[in-house]
Design an enzyme around this catalytic site. Sequence first.
Site, PDB file in Angstrom:
ATOM      1  N   GLU A  70       0.840  -1.203   0.000  1.00  0.00           N
ATOM      2  CA  GLU A  70       0.000   0.000   0.000  1.00  0.00           C
ATOM      3  C   GLU A  70       0.875   1.253   0.000  1.00  0.00           C
ATOM      4  O   GLU A  70       1.708   1.427   0.900  1.00  0.00           O
ATOM      5  CB  GLU A  70      -0.942  -0.007   1.206  1.00  0.00           C
ATOM      6  CG  GLU A  70      -1.992   1.083   1.137  1.00  0.00           C
ATOM      7  CD  GLU A  70      -3.080   0.921   2.173  1.00  0.00           C
ATOM      8  OE1 GLU A  70      -3.697   1.934   2.530  1.00  0.00           O
ATOM      9  OE2 GLU A  70      -3.314  -0.215   2.622  1.00  0.00           O
ATOM     10  N   LYS A 244      -7.829  -1.390  10.972  1.00  0.00           N
ATOM     11  CA  LYS A 244      -7.151  -1.702   9.707  1.00  0.00           C
ATOM     12  C   LYS A 244      -5.972  -0.769   9.516  1.00  0.00           C
ATOM     13  O   LYS A 244      -4.879  -1.186   9.102  1.00  0.00           O
ATOM     14  CB  LYS A 244      -8.136  -1.573   8.550  1.00  0.00           C
ATOM     15  CG  LYS A 244      -7.592  -2.051   7.199  1.00  0.00           C
ATOM     16  CD  LYS A 244      -6.908  -0.953   6.400  1.00  0.00           C
ATOM     17  CE  LYS A 244      -6.412  -1.473   5.062  1.00  0.00           C
ATOM     18  NZ  LYS A 244      -5.650  -0.455   4.311  1.00  0.00           N
ATOM     19  N   ASP A 260       4.443 -14.195  12.107  1.00  0.00           N
ATOM     20  CA  ASP A 260       3.144 -14.601  11.564  1.00  0.00           C
ATOM     21  C   ASP A 260       2.140 -13.457  11.723  1.00  0.00           C
ATOM     22  O   ASP A 260       1.526 -13.307  12.784  1.00  0.00           O
ATOM     23  CB  ASP A 260       2.664 -15.853  12.301  1.00  0.00           C
ATOM     24  CG  ASP A 260       1.400 -16.450  11.694  1.00  0.00           C
ATOM     25  OD1 ASP A 260       0.742 -15.762  10.892  1.00  0.00           O
ATOM     26  OD2 ASP A 260       1.068 -17.595  12.034  1.00  0.00           O
ATOM     27  N   HIS A 359      -3.380  10.146   0.134  1.00  0.00           N
ATOM     28  CA  HIS A 359      -3.403   8.819  -0.477  1.00  0.00           C
ATOM     29  C   HIS A 359      -3.179   8.913  -1.980  1.00  0.00           C
ATOM     30  O   HIS A 359      -2.415   8.131  -2.559  1.00  0.00           O
ATOM     31  CB  HIS A 359      -4.759   8.144  -0.214  1.00  0.00           C
ATOM     32  CG  HIS A 359      -4.763   7.289   1.023  1.00  0.00           C
ATOM     33  ND1 HIS A 359      -4.710   5.929   0.984  1.00  0.00           N
ATOM     34  CD2 HIS A 359      -4.807   7.629   2.330  1.00  0.00           C
ATOM     35  CE1 HIS A 359      -4.722   5.445   2.216  1.00  0.00           C
ATOM     36  NE2 HIS A 359      -4.789   6.461   3.046  1.00  0.00           N
TER      37      HIS A 359
END
Length: 409
Positions: A70, A244, A260, A359
């Site tokens: 991202e 998130k 992990d 963004h």
Amino acid sequence: MKKFYQLTAEERLETLDLSEPMKAFFTRHQSEESKQLIENYISDYRLPEGVLRNLQVDGKLYQVPMVTEEPSVVAAANNGASIANKGNGFKTTQVGEAVLGGQILFEGVHQKDLADFVAEHVDEIFQRAKDAKPSMVERGDGLEAVQVEELDQNRAVVNLTVNTGKAMGANAMNTILEAVKTVFSSYEKEIVGAILSNAGHDAVVTVETSVPVSAVGGLEAAKKIESLSTFGQVSPDRAVTENKGIFNGLAAVVMASGNDYRAVEAAGHAFASRSGQYRSLSRWSLSEDAEFLNGKIEMPLNIGVLGGAIAALPMAQKNLELLGNPSVEELKSVLLATGLANNLAALKAVSGRGIQSGHMKMQARTIAVQAGATGDEIQAVADQLIYRKHIDQKTAEEILGAMKNDTQN
């Protein structure tokens, strides 16, 4: 005839009936390190790695590797860390134990009989665990506790708590569980299974920061961040997006360190629901004198700095070296501090001018590449996309075409 998993990576590509360019592409991206890591391996899938510069945690500066696809994640982490550094960076206020839980699951058992059985055989349980992983015990780790948990009238769990030391310990936990399960041979019909738990109840870590309100744009800006953070505590939909954003940064470092990330995220989301409602993992509030914006993040972390995939991935080892070869406790603090840095940057953007402009500036370069730009063309096309305030592939292709025509003329 060999089964598919028994073939070499090159032989597997042959059986997939691919075009020669496709086979060449996958072959070109193979590596010896990865060939033994997963079943049916054919190639490596590469992700970009960036660096979070000068993340200050407990008075120490870290150069933090981040692996993510991202565009804005690394930029946001650097922004949030820079803001926090205008205070005293991040501080660890709670470090969870390096322990992992495991469960032997029983159905159709008499609860008291099972509890009595465990009490009578507790020494044997500890001995089986020791025999299964003697090296863990030698370094002071291994099984620490055994507890019977009643779930309902028909189901119960025998919970094992294992100190895993410097390793995440998933494989060790499952090995111990299989060994301990043999103690319960008289309950063979009632045992549904034995498997580790990623919940991490005893591995909760807390990291905090205190930022001058001037660093986020003044008192009104700080109040908006506080208000937006409150929505993450009362609106599950808002909390999902906020978490998130936290995992944008946190998981990127987990990935870079060879740990992990799926287990870390699962534990985090479960912890976010512990009250019965899903909430944000972070909280932001103004100090009583309204001079500082205080942030806090809390969640369980079961990670390691050796063993497992780390031992098989040279990049993970080098990334830990880049971090200064941190202890497990240090790495946990760095992970949460990165997540809180991303969270701060996102809240500041959302409560201020909005998140989309930042963004899209980062996305413009990606769109330029998709349009076919290379080298210096990428930034030139991206700059034009931002100037036009119209960031899409069609516009990028038009800009790139015009640039190439100008060059040819």
